[in-house]
Design an enzyme around this catalytic site. Structure first.
Site, PDB file in Angstrom:
ATOM      1  N   LYS A   1       5.026   3.396  -6.654  1.00 13.83           N
ATOM      2  CA  LYS A   1       5.691   3.443  -5.350  1.00 13.83           C
ATOM      3  C   LYS A   1       7.107   4.026  -5.502  1.00 13.83           C
ATOM      4  O   LYS A   1       7.539   4.848  -4.696  1.00 13.83           O
ATOM      5  CB  LYS A   1       5.736   2.038  -4.727  1.00 13.83           C
ATOM      6  CG  LYS A   1       4.356   1.547  -4.287  1.00 13.83           C
ATOM      7  CD  LYS A   1       4.323   0.071  -3.922  1.00 13.83           C
ATOM      8  CE  LYS A   1       2.882  -0.360  -3.623  1.00 13.83           C
ATOM      9  NZ  LYS A   1       2.754  -1.795  -3.301  1.00 13.83           N
TER      10      LYS A   1
ATOM     11  N   GLN B   1       6.056  -7.432  -3.730  1.00 12.33           N
ATOM     12  CA  GLN B   1       4.735  -7.137  -4.285  1.00 12.33           C
ATOM     13  C   GLN B   1       3.908  -8.412  -4.407  1.00 12.33           C
ATOM     14  O   GLN B   1       4.384  -9.431  -4.914  1.00 12.33           O
ATOM     15  CB  GLN B   1       4.906  -6.443  -5.653  1.00 12.33           C
ATOM     16  CG  GLN B   1       3.611  -5.975  -6.293  1.00 12.33           C
ATOM     17  CD  GLN B   1       2.958  -4.807  -5.550  1.00 12.33           C
ATOM     18  OE1 GLN B   1       3.607  -4.077  -4.798  1.00 12.33           O
ATOM     19  NE2 GLN B   1       1.666  -4.627  -5.746  1.00 12.33           N
TER      20      GLN B   1
ATOM     21  N   ASP C   1       5.308  -3.656   4.939  1.00 11.08           N
ATOM     22  CA  ASP C   1       3.918  -4.042   4.635  1.00 11.08           C
ATOM     23  C   ASP C   1       3.211  -4.651   5.841  1.00 11.08           C
ATOM     24  O   ASP C   1       2.024  -4.962   5.757  1.00 11.08           O
ATOM     25  CB  ASP C   1       3.909  -5.112   3.535  1.00 11.08           C
ATOM     26  CG  ASP C   1       3.752  -4.531   2.151  1.00 11.08           C
ATOM     27  OD1 ASP C   1       3.004  -3.562   2.011  1.00 11.08           O
ATOM     28  OD2 ASP C   1       4.378  -5.074   1.220  1.00 11.08           O
TER      29      ASP C   1
END
Ligand code: GUN
Length: 291
Positions: free
Chosen positions: A53, A97, A120
């Site tokens: 990422k 994460q 997200d």
């Protein structure tokens, strides 16, 4: 029938190129898009995903910082970090994460991210917006799958879509997004009975298990002409593989390869979300930057 391979890598490249141009325009306005990631513990797969990422962000000019924290970091310490990132006006996007170590309250941490920085779509507020079909920040993997379907003109309206995954990252938000596209959606999971039958009923089959020791999608589970979207990633004898066995290619009309299918799209959608978050937090109309 031999399935058409859906080239996620190429489409992700096009999305990424568009993001790169938007980043340039934001910079012309004095805004440098900035993504902060939080990685707790030493899970190798998670570390690889986060590294990828960051690399992708660098390629389009998005600034990043990674907070890599020890396995024994506490929920309270994480709350402090996320609060600091929420308040830092330079930071536009925050990505924690997952999975977090078991002792950390994942819901508490993800739900406290400022919604306008929630790249997200994990906060209750943003999931609520998604349910009302007014979300600006869409969950990355589901958004990547929908983008692939659009680009290949695979319209789920009126189709029976079967999703094998019920997580907050994939199955739940994806089922909502596909409902908005007029699909009939069945969500399967580890306790589903007659999984093989459920799969055979699918016009579009989306599988996201990622553990070959628990589940393999074989060709007898797929009816002729089904679109197969393979979100699973596992390593077998050092090779990356998805949930679908090679034989599925003989039955499916379209299939996403692993690697090179959904994975690159997840990253591309994160880049897109980061520029959307930058615009949202800086009060800029994104339509102004498009083109
Ligand atoms: N773990 C696996 N995929 C993802 C993702 O897309 N976002 C986050 N935050 N964690 C993940």
């Amino acid at each position: 029938m031999v399935a058409v391979l859906i080239d996620g890598k190429s489409i992700a490249g096009k999305v990424t190129e568009r993001v790169r141009r938007t980043v340039e325009r934001l910079k012309e306005k004095g805004v440098e898009p900035y993504l902060a990631t939080v990685l707790v513990g030493n899970d190798e797969a998670s570390a690889t995903y986060v590294r990828n990422k960051h690399r992708a962000c660098e390629q389009v000019g998005i600034k990043t910082i990674n907070h890599h924290l020890p396995e024994d970091y506490s929920t309270d310490q994480l709350i402090e970090l996320v609060t600091m990132l929420n308040e830092d006006r330079r930071v536009h996007g925050i990505l924690v994460q997952l999975p977090l170590p078991k002792h950390i309250n994942q819901f508490l941490i993800t739900s406290m991210i400022k919604p306008s920085k929630d790249v997200d779509c994990l906060t209750p507020f943003n999931i609520g917006l998604l349910a009302y079909d007014v979300a600006k920040l869409l969950p990355c993997t589901p958004a990547g799958i929908v983008e692939l379907m659009k680009r290949y003109r695979i319209d789920p309206a009126g189709k029976h879509v079967v999703i094998i995954n019920r997580s907050v990252l994939v199955g739940k938000p994806l089922s909502i997004m596909l409902l908005h596209m007029d699909a009939t959606v069945t969500v399967c999971h580890s306790k589903t009975t007659n999984l093989k039958e459920r799969c055979r009923e699918a016009d579009i089959l989306i599988t996201a298990v990622g553990d070959r020791s628990k589940f393999v999608l074989s060709k007898d589970m797929v009816k002729d002409g089904t679109v197969v979207i393979d979100v699973g990633i596992d390593r077998v004898n050092g090779r990356l593989v998805g949930d679908a066995d090679e034989g599925v290619m003989e039955k499916a009309s379209y299939i996403t390869p692993v690697p090179g299918g959904v994975g690159p799209m997840t990253v591309a959608m994160l880049l897109r979300n980061t520029v959307i978050a930058a615009a949202l937090n800086e009060g800029i109309d994104l339509a102004e930057l498009d083109g």
